[in-house]
Design a protein around this motif. Structure first.
Motif, mmCIF file in Angstrom:
data_model
loop_
_atom_site.group_PDB
_atom_site.id
_atom_site.type_symbol
_atom_site.label_atom_id
_atom_site.label_comp_id
_atom_site.label_asym_id
_atom_site.label_seq_id
_atom_site.Cartn_x
_atom_site.Cartn_y
_atom_site.Cartn_z
ATOM 1 N N GLU A 75 0.809 -1.222 0.000
ATOM 2 C CA GLU A 75 0.000 0.000 0.000
ATOM 3 C C GLU A 75 0.839 1.267 0.000
ATOM 4 N N LYS A 76 2.122 1.180 0.398
ATOM 5 C CA LYS A 76 3.013 2.339 0.386
ATOM 6 C C LYS A 76 3.761 2.492 -0.941
ATOM 7 N N GLY A 77 3.489 1.605 -1.873
ATOM 8 C CA GLY A 77 4.170 1.693 -3.159
ATOM 9 C C GLY A 77 5.506 0.988 -3.189
ATOM 10 N N GLN A 78 5.901 0.310 -2.097
ATOM 11 C CA GLN A 78 7.172 -0.395 -2.049
ATOM 12 C C GLN A 78 7.023 -1.782 -2.682
ATOM 13 N N ILE A 79 8.038 -2.182 -3.452
ATOM 14 C CA ILE A 79 8.004 -3.496 -4.105
ATOM 15 C C ILE A 79 8.253 -4.579 -3.056
ATOM 16 N N THR A 80 7.314 -5.538 -3.011
ATOM 17 C CA THR A 80 7.446 -6.645 -2.058
ATOM 18 C C THR A 80 7.750 -7.971 -2.757
ATOM 19 N N ARG A 81 7.365 -8.100 -4.026
ATOM 20 C CA ARG A 81 7.590 -9.326 -4.777
ATOM 21 C C ARG A 81 7.869 -8.991 -6.238
ATOM 22 N N TRP A 82 8.604 -9.899 -6.865
ATOM 23 C CA TRP A 82 8.771 -9.871 -8.319
ATOM 24 C C TRP A 82 8.207 -11.175 -8.870
ATOM 25 N N HIS A 83 7.207 -11.061 -9.744
ATOM 26 C CA HIS A 83 6.622 -12.232 -10.398
ATOM 27 C C HIS A 83 7.265 -12.373 -11.773
ATOM 28 N N VAL A 84 7.814 -13.546 -12.033
ATOM 29 C CA VAL A 84 8.520 -13.792 -13.290
ATOM 30 C C VAL A 84 7.856 -14.959 -14.002
ATOM 31 N N THR A 85 7.501 -14.729 -15.256
ATOM 32 C CA THR A 85 6.978 -15.799 -16.106
ATOM 33 C C THR A 85 7.891 -15.927 -17.313
ATOM 34 N N ALA A 86 8.120 -17.162 -17.750
ATOM 35 C CA ALA A 86 8.984 -17.412 -18.901
ATOM 36 C C ALA A 86 8.243 -18.322 -19.873
ATOM 37 N N THR A 87 8.047 -17.836 -21.082
ATOM 38 C CA THR A 87 7.335 -18.583 -22.129
ATOM 39 C C THR A 87 8.343 -19.130 -23.123
ATOM 40 N N ASP A 88 8.176 -20.410 -23.469
ATOM 41 C CA ASP A 88 9.086 -21.048 -24.421
ATOM 42 C C ASP A 88 8.858 -20.450 -25.808
ATOM 43 N N ILE A 89 9.895 -19.794 -26.356
ATOM 44 C CA ILE A 89 9.807 -19.193 -27.691
ATOM 45 C C ILE A 89 10.892 -19.765 -28.590
ATOM 46 N N ASP A 90 11.367 -20.968 -28.260
ATOM 47 C CA ASP A 90 12.468 -21.534 -29.037
ATOM 48 C C ASP A 90 12.051 -21.751 -30.486
ATOM 49 N N ASP A 91 10.811 -22.261 -30.699
ATOM 50 C CA ASP A 91 10.335 -22.474 -32.072
ATOM 51 C C ASP A 91 10.237 -21.147 -32.808
ATOM 52 N N ARG A 92 9.752 -20.118 -32.107
ATOM 53 C CA ARG A 92 9.639 -18.816 -32.755
ATOM 54 C C ARG A 92 11.006 -18.252 -33.110
ATOM 55 N N LYS A 93 11.986 -18.444 -32.198
ATOM 56 C CA LYS A 93 13.328 -17.951 -32.451
ATOM 57 C C LYS A 93 13.948 -18.652 -33.648
ATOM 58 N N GLN A 94 13.701 -19.971 -33.759
ATOM 59 C CA GLN A 94 14.227 -20.688 -34.910
ATOM 60 C C GLN A 94 13.583 -20.186 -36.190
ATOM 61 N N ALA A 95 12.249 -19.921 -36.110
ATOM 62 C CA ALA A 95 11.566 -19.381 -37.286
ATOM 63 C C ALA A 95 12.099 -17.996 -37.632
ATOM 64 N N GLU A 96 12.351 -17.194 -36.605
ATOM 65 C CA GLU A 96 12.903 -15.868 -36.858
ATOM 66 C C GLU A 96 14.283 -15.960 -37.499
ATOM 67 N N ASP A 97 15.096 -16.928 -37.030
ATOM 68 C CA ASP A 97 16.412 -17.093 -37.625
ATOM 69 C C ASP A 97 16.291 -17.461 -39.102
ATOM 70 N N ARG A 98 15.335 -18.380 -39.404
ATOM 71 C CA ARG A 98 15.123 -18.746 -40.804
ATOM 72 C C ARG A 98 14.679 -17.532 -41.612
ATOM 73 N N LEU A 99 13.743 -16.760 -41.012
ATOM 74 C CA LEU A 99 13.245 -15.577 -41.694
ATOM 75 C C LEU A 99 14.365 -14.548 -41.880
ATOM 76 N N ARG A 100 15.241 -14.421 -40.873
ATOM 77 C CA ARG A 100 16.341 -13.472 -40.971
ATOM 78 C C ARG A 100 17.300 -13.882 -42.089
ATOM 79 N N ARG A 101 17.551 -15.197 -42.169
ATOM 80 C CA ARG A 101 18.433 -15.664 -43.238
ATOM 81 C C ARG A 101 17.814 -15.430 -44.608
ATOM 82 N N GLU A 102 16.485 -15.698 -44.662
ATOM 83 C CA GLU A 102 15.798 -15.468 -45.935
ATOM 84 C C GLU A 102 15.802 -13.985 -46.277
#
Length: 985
Positions: A623-650
């Protein structure tokens, strides 16, 4: 005594013996060996002996025993040396008394110097010796007196002095010591004496001495002296005059060191002042009372308490007059008891003052007895009116507090230090249905649930034993018999020594909260199950990145248990080594900004392979605006990164293909003039050199700047474009460099400038020739030092940015006109690139037409397959004064109105006026406007006599800002001083 026969000598007349016997002197002779062979008649009569009794060494029988060895020794020594014999000794007279005699013997020598006889005489010196002894005794007595006087002065720190009109002529040794001076020195002169006084006493003592010499009168003064070592001493000086024949001869006196006495007196005065002030502040006065004489003594504060003037004598009657009528009887009993022999008394009563006010006083006294047996009471009287008033207020507040305790919706209780209950409020009684008597002591235990009684009682006894506050959740019985959860809190009250004197507590019904907590636990378990089943990595960190929670997906992915993950010493568990620094930087930035952020990173699976994830960091605040927690989520984007690499090469392959088909980024064409430009772009792009792009408007200068950026090492960073001509002069500095909050009207918050946004990348300054003079200076500093300050700021900001500038103006001409700085031009013109006009690259017109037709046809959803030959000829022959921008507009307009697959352009849309004539007319108009502007400004300066600002200044007459007018005066090179009035005209 019979006369002795004197041996006759033939050569001596007989009357010599008669002469020797008749003279009043004691004569004797001796042989060379010391044998006394003759004593004259006065000698024998003096001794009362015959010659035979004293001849030889018999005379020693008449010498005082204490003097015998001395005279014999002396006589033998003189016999051996021949020296004249002189000695004093006591000789026994005929009457048996010893008298002092002086003996003298002189040797008689022959012509060879041998002693042939000794002649001696003795002289009675008793009177002289008596006088000498008396004188010696007097001298010893005088020495003792001087010693006693000096010692007395030393012990008493008292010295003596004598003073005449010429100054001091005597100081006693102690006086020297008092002043810290050497007693062997002479008394100081008057000026030396005054110099040794304390500066604050010097003038008064000088006046005193002058007065003494004028009027011979005794004096007694205390002064301060400063010793050579700097120590200050108080000296009391007393002097009396010595007057002869009504004329002052001298002053004699004493000086005593009274430093300790003076300091003690000052300390006593201070203590007396402290006591008086303490009595005044505490409203406590002191008094003394002798019952046998009725004598009464009051302090100043006692007078103030009874409100009597000091002129009124303090008596028992005056005291009784002030006592309240209703308290006089009791007061008189106390006074009578003290008079009859009570050892002490203590009494509280009221005073009724003349103005009708009532005071409450408390008196306490103790009897003392002097050596004569007289009793005197010494005591104190305190004004306790405020205390009594405060007590009344406290009683009223206590009653109010009890009413509050009985009505508030809380169960309040109190207990003794041993833990036994002493009080419960009305609400407690109503809630439990038990009376205060039933809950007193340990009776409250009957209200506790049997399953909680032992635990709760143990915690309560532990709190009582340790003095620590109690806080415990327990079930207790309500009046309807139902057990409900309660939060029992108790805190100890301690005295000034830290001892517990009471326990106070509050019992709060938390049944609803406990049920809610149970529901929350169920929901939390359900939420954990959801998080564990979610197809995402989820983790929770503390405000300082301490690990708190990780869901099952994450733990299975990294192959650790929750405890192993929490205890791991690695900062970034499973993160690819190349991503460690980036995640630390992102986390620090997110903490500093206290905002959400995200990052792409690689995480290692349990078998060792890495996959790409998009990690999002979101803060949770209290309630005072002080950070008490950090919530971290991580989504698997390995397939997207591979597609981006292919697209970058193309994309790279496609770009290479486009380059092969004569397209450089978005620059279309294959003419020799354009290829020269593209070659220069390729050469300068990898460097960080500043580039100046020139050319007519519409030639694509920004496309060239973007091409340089994309082929540079900064291509992954920002490209920030700024049109310097489109921003108002007053805001251009803020736009480029940012501003601080409150830097100017309207600056309600801090703003980051374009240079900061472009840090690490490239900034494109289009129309740089239109920058005002003051901004040119700031830009020059950035180019030179790579740092700047925000508008209204004082902190220097360092930036790493590449500068690409562009203009369609003739900068050398602007430098000659004074509107552009030459040093800035040289800084910008490191690598110049001039873009050719479209009329100089006619070979590129067909490619550009085809490119724009395809672009706008697809955008409009039309199919255009051919270009009308007449239209193409017309487009190739047209001079294009507006360059590519004009061609682009004409093509877009034609595509919009085109209704067939054959593209054509309305010839009327193309202006036939030669661009050169337009340019000349534009230059003529610009020169005409400049000349007219100069004439108007000079006229205004002439009317205001060279004054720019103020009510009668040129800026007010022209209706423009002072800064704007100053800028125009500088750009037009107008000398405003020549319009100022000459003094005297």
């Amino acid at each position: 005594m019979p006369a002795m026969a004197f041996p006759k000598r033939e050569s001596e007349p007989l009357n010599i013996q008669l002469l020797v016997d008749s003279i009043p002197a004691l004569i004797h002779t001796s042989r060379p060996d010391g044998y006394l062979d003759y004593f004259n008649k006065p000698w024998l009569e003096y001794l009362g002996a015959t010659l035979e009794q004293v001849r030889g060494w018999n005379w020693t029988a008449f010498i005082h025993p204490e003097d015998l060895d001395g005279i014999v020794g002396k006589w033998r020594a003189c016999l051996a040396t021949g020296e004249i014999f002189e000695y004093e000794t006591r000789v026994r007279r005929a009457d048996g008394k010893y008298r002092w005699m002086f003996h003298r013997k002189v040797p008689l020598r022959d012509e060879r110097g041998n002693i042939v006889n000794w002649y001696g005489s003795s002289l009675d010196i008793e009177e002289r010796k008596t006088a000498e002894e008396l004188l010696r005794q007097n001298a010893q007595a005088l020495q003792r007196s001087e010693f006693y006087l000096g010692e007395g002065q030393r012990l008493g720190h008292m010295g003596s002095w004598a003073f005449d009109p010429d100054g001091f002529y005597y100081w006693s040794p102690e006086l020297f010591r008092i002043h810290g001076l050497d007693p062997a020195s002479k008394p100081p002169s008057l000026q030396e004496y005054l110099d040794g006084l304390h500066p604050q006493d010097r003038e008064s003592m000088a006046d005193l001495i002058k007065g003494m010499l004028v009027k011979a009168s005794p004096f007694d003064a205390i002064k301060r002296i400063v010793r050579p070592d700097g120590e200050v001493r108080y000296i009391r000086c007393v002097g009396v005059p010595v007057v002869e024949n009504e004329c002052l001869k001298k002053y004699v006196g004493s000086a005593i060191d009274v430093t300790e006495h003076e300091l003690l007196t000052q300390e006593l005065r201070r203590r007396e002042e402290y006591l008086t002030e303490a009595q005044r502040l505490s409203h406590t006065g002191s008094f003394g009372w002798r019952p046998d004489t009725g004598e009464l003594v009051w302090s100043d504060e006692t007078y103030r308490i009874f409100e009597y003037d000091h002129s009124v004598e303090a008596t028992i009657d005056s005291l009784v007059q002030r006592v309240h009528p209703q308290d006089r009887t009791e007061f008189q009993k106390v006074a009578d008891g003290a008079s009859r022999g009570a050892a002490d008394f203590e009494h509280t009563y009221r005073l009724l003052l003349p103005n009708g006010r009532v005071k409450h006083v408390h008196a306490i006294a103790h009897a003392l007895q002097d050596a004569s047996g007289h009793r005197e009471f010494v005591g104190a009287v305190t004004d306790i009116t405020e205390q009594r008033q405060a007590e009344a207020v406290i009683r009223q507040q206590e009653a109010e507090f009890r009413r509050v305790l009985d009505t508030i919706p809380a169960l309040v209780w109190s207990a003794l230090p041993d833990g036994s209950n002493t009080y419960v409020n009305k609400r407690f009684v109503e809630y439990t249905g038990s009376s205060p008597e039933q809950t007193a002591g340990s009776g409250w235990q009957a209200l506790i649930h049997p399953d909680d009684l032992e635990r709760h009682t143990g915690k309560w006894m532990e709190a009582v034993a340790t003095g620590k506050p109690l806080e415990n959740e327990v079930r207790s019985r309500r009046s309807d018999g139902q057990y409900r959860w309660q939060l029992d809190r108790g805190v100890p009250l301690r005295d000034e020594d830290g001892n517990i004197v009471k326990w106070y507590g509050v019992t709060t019904d938390i049944e609803d909260r406990k049920r809610a907590e149970g529901k929350i636990r169920e929901q939390e378990a359900e939420l954990r199950q959801i998080l564990d089943l979610a197809p995402q990595i989820i983790a929770v960190y503390g405000p300082n990145r301490q690990r708190i929670y990780a869901n099952r997906v994450m733990l299975d992915y990294i192959g650790l248990s929750l405890e192993e993950w929490q205890r791991s010493a690695s900062q970034n568990i499973g993160v690819h080594p190349d991503d460690n620094e980036r995640i630390d930087v992102l986390f620090d930035r997110a903490v500093a900004r206290a905002s959400a952020d995200e990052l792409e990173l690689r995480l290692r699976q349990r078998e060792g392979s890495y996959r790409w994830f998009l990690a999002s960091f979101s803060p949770l605040r209290d309630e005072k605006g002080q950070i008490t927690r950090w919530h971290v989520t991580a989504t698997d984007i390995d397939d997207r990164k591979q597609a981006e690499d292919r697209l970058r090469r193309e994309n790279i392959a496609l770009r290479e293909e486009i380059d092969k088909t004569s397209m450089f980024e978005e620059i279309v064409g294959a003419s020799s003039a354009l290829r020269t430009v593209l070659s220069r772009i390729s050469k300068v792009a990898p460097s960080d050199s500043t580039v100046l792009i020139t050319g007519e408007t519409g030639t694509g200068k920004e496309l060239v700047a973007r091409a340089i950026h994309r082929r540079s090492n900064r291509s992954s960073r920002a490209f920030v474009s700024v049109n310097c001509a489109a921003i108002p002069r007053d805001l251009i500095a803020s736009e480029l460099f940012g501003h601080e909050r409150g830097a100017f009207t309207g600056a309600t918050q801090q703003r980051v400038g374009r240079f900061e946004l472009a840090s690490g990348g490239t900034i494109f300054l289009d129309e740089v020739g239109d920058l005002p003079a003051e901004t040119q200076i700031a830009l020059l500093r950035v180019l030179q030092e790579h740092e700047f300050e925000r508008v209204g700021g004082i902190r220097r900001i360092h930036v790493d940015v590449r500068v690409i500038a562009a203009t369609n103006r003739d900068l050398p001409a602007a430098i000659s006109a004074g509107t552009f700085r030459s040093d800035l031009f040289y800084r910008l013109n490191v690598f110049p690139i001039e873009i050719p006009a479209l009329r100089k690259r006619k070979d590129d017109v067909p490619l550009l037409v085809e490119y724009f037709i395809d672009r706008y046809a697809r955008k409009a959803g039309k199919r255009i397959t051919t270009v009308d030959k007449e239209t193409l000829r017309l487009l190739e022959s047209y001079p294009w004064p507006g360059n590519i921008r004009e061609l682009q507009n004409v093509i877009e307009r034609s595509v919009i109105v085109c209704e067939t697959e054959n593209f054509s352009v309305d010839e009327s849309w193309l202006s036939q006026q030669p661009s050169k004539e337009k340019t000349e007319s534009q230059l003529y108009l610009s020169e005409k406007v400049t000349a007219q502007e100069r004439e108007i400004i000079e006229s205004a300066l002439r009317d205001s006599q060279g004054r720019v600002f103020g009510p009668s200044g040129a800026a007010a007459k022209l209706g423009i800002a002072r800064s704007t007018l100053e800028s125009k005066i500088r750009s037009l090179k107008i000398n405003k001083n020549r319009f100022r009035a000459t003094p005297g005209t």
